[in-house]
Write a protein that holds these residues in place. Structure first.
Motif, PDB file in Angstrom:
ATOM      1  N   ASP A   1       0.436  -4.232  -0.294  1.00  0.00           N
ATOM      2  CA  ASP A   1       1.160  -3.513   0.429  1.00  0.00           C
ATOM      3  C   ASP A   1       1.716  -4.166   1.877  1.00  0.00           C
ATOM      4  O   ASP A   1       1.054  -5.512   2.014  1.00  0.00           O
ATOM      5  N   ARG A   2       2.378  -3.640   2.785  1.00  0.00           N
ATOM      6  CA  ARG A   2       2.764  -4.271   3.999  1.00  0.00           C
ATOM      7  C   ARG A   2       1.736  -4.760   4.868  1.00  0.00           C
ATOM      8  O   ARG A   2       2.040  -5.392   5.800  1.00  0.00           O
ATOM      9  N   GLN A   3       0.455  -4.064   4.825  1.00  0.00           N
ATOM     10  CA  GLN A   3      -0.518  -4.442   5.346  1.00  0.00           C
ATOM     11  C   GLN A   3      -1.678  -5.548   4.636  1.00  0.00           C
ATOM     12  O   GLN A   3      -2.657  -5.616   5.278  1.00  0.00           O
ATOM     13  N   ASN A   4      -0.985  -5.868   3.803  1.00  0.00           N
ATOM     14  CA  ASN A   4      -1.691  -6.890   2.844  1.00  0.00           C
ATOM     15  C   ASN A   4      -3.110  -6.370   2.279  1.00  0.00           C
ATOM     16  O   ASN A   4      -3.998  -6.990   1.413  1.00  0.00           O
ATOM     17  N   ASN A   5      -2.991  -5.007   2.060  1.00  0.00           N
ATOM     18  CA  ASN A   5      -4.264  -4.444   1.276  1.00  0.00           C
ATOM     19  C   ASN A   5      -3.734  -4.182  -0.208  1.00  0.00           C
ATOM     20  O   ASN A   5      -2.319  -3.995  -0.735  1.00  0.00           O
ATOM     21  N   PRO A   6      -4.594  -4.467  -1.060  1.00  0.00           N
ATOM     22  CA  PRO A   6      -4.365  -4.223  -2.497  1.00  0.00           C
ATOM     23  C   PRO A   6      -3.802  -3.052  -2.909  1.00  0.00           C
ATOM     24  O   PRO A   6      -4.612  -1.984  -2.435  1.00  0.00           O
TER      25      PRO A   6
END
Length: 371
Positions: free
Chosen positions: A352-357
């Motif tokens: 996602d946009r926060q670099n979370n899978p």
């Protein structure tokens, strides 16, 4: 695929060094015995502007491809004036992290500089001149990275959806031989690199037939083509898995198959398919941007199921497929936010946009253990 950049993200959205929901197994590790897991890097990432995204790349991917910095308009904007500053950093990053490095792209009509096809008076150049310019460009670029770049998209998007040759400047001036010549020059410049033809909408039956016809002829003429790249710009409802699989099988008869530029748009398409013709753009309308603040649960479930179906298909054909590469690291830097309609919010990638899978990635990582 595209030269479009995603709309700017706040640093807190797109630059976090810490990700939530840490996965127990790295994506690349789960698939290490299957095929390379790749991602495209944009200029900002290559130049150090998104450390959070690059942490994800180092952790979960073992193959990289440059989104734009190696295209001819960027790397040779004026005749004989090459700018390798960003491309060099891209290759160095791959080498430092022991990654498979894929070059994109040597010959593509869409982002070729205008001078390529014109003389000093603005007239169309002769066949001989364009062939020489093409040769010089390929020799200079592929030669610079000889034995460093492992594989190349030599020619990009030369076939139309009806199976005929695209009437690009390369085709109009040189004829269909431009494809053959490009591969011959690339092989001469770097005999160690694997060489691919790459295109979109490759599950389209007529396009499949056209590509098969072209590649079969190249093979019969002894042209050193290693395989075919199938761009994976897909949607929730298209293309059909059955037709996509038919193309994997058909293209596998000619060498390796790479799944390139993979992203899954959840947004409505103005023309109802999964094409990637960047010359097509449409006016923004609110109804074409239905999820500006996040995905409803039912859409997220459709997204997850669709990705799982395709990854299962790729695993089924793991003996043919050598690389599966996503067109971007996270949703925030995906070109799909701005194409084919600028200013939308899309969610096409696995981070996602926060670099979370996203939750589906854990399920994808489990798949190889079930096959």
């Amino acid at each position: 695929m595209s030269f479009f950049s995603a709309k700017p993200q706040l640093a807190s959205e797109n630059d976090s060094l810490n990700t939530k929901n840490e996965l127990q197994v790295e994506f690349k590790e789960a698939y290490k015995d299957k095929f390379h897991i790749g991602t495209a890097l944009n200029t900002r990432q290559i130049m150090g502007g998104e450390p959070g995204a690059m942490q994800v790349v180092k952790q979960h991917f073992n193959s990289i491809v440059a989104e734009n910095c190696m295209k001819s308009s960027r790397i040779q904007p004026e005749e004989g004036e090459f700018d390798f500053s960003i491309a060099d950093k891209f290759v160095e990053f791959g080498e430092q992290n022991d990654m498979h490095i894929h070059g994109h792209t040597l010959i593509w009509h869409s982002q070729a500089p205008e001078w390529f096809f014109l003389d000093k008076d603005g007239n169309t150049v002769s066949r001989e001149v364009l062939i020489q310019r093409m040769k010089d460009h390929i020799f200079t670029v592929a030669g610079r990275y000889k034995e460093r770049i492992h594989s190349w998209d030599v020619v990009n998007e030369a076939i139309l959806d009806d199976g005929s040759f695209r009437k690009s400047k390369f085709y109009e001036i040189i004829g269909e031989d431009f494809v053959k010549l490009a591969f011959l020059y690339a092989h001469e410049a770097d005999p160690t690199a694997k060489l691919f033809y790459n295109d979109y909408s490759m599950s389209n039956p007529k396009k499949r037939e056209g590509v098969v016809k072209m590649v079969q002829k190249l093979k019969e003429e002894g042209v050193p083509i290693s395989g075919i790249g199938m761009q994976g710009h897909i949607g929730i409802n298209h293309p059909g898995l059955e037709e996509f699989e038919k193309s994997i099988v058909a293209f596998g008869n000619f060498g390796e198959v790479m799944i390139t530029e993979l992203d899954l748009s959840v947004l409505p398409s103005p023309w109802g398919d999964a094409g990637a013709e960047i010359s097509k753009n449409f006016e923004y309308k609110d109804e074409m941007n239905p999820f500006p603040n996040g995905l409803p649960q039912e859409v997220q479930q459709e997204f997850s199921q669709r990705y799982l179906e395709f990854m299962k298909l790729f695993l089924k054909h793991q003996n043919t497929i050598s690389r599966v590469a996503f067109w971007g690291v996270n949703d925030g830097n995906s070109w799909k936010n701005n194409w084919p309609i600028r200013g939308r919010t899309d969610y096409p990638l696995l981070f996602d946009r926060q670099n979370n899978p996203k939750p589906v990635l854990e399920d994808i990582i489990r798949l190889p253990g079930k096959n």
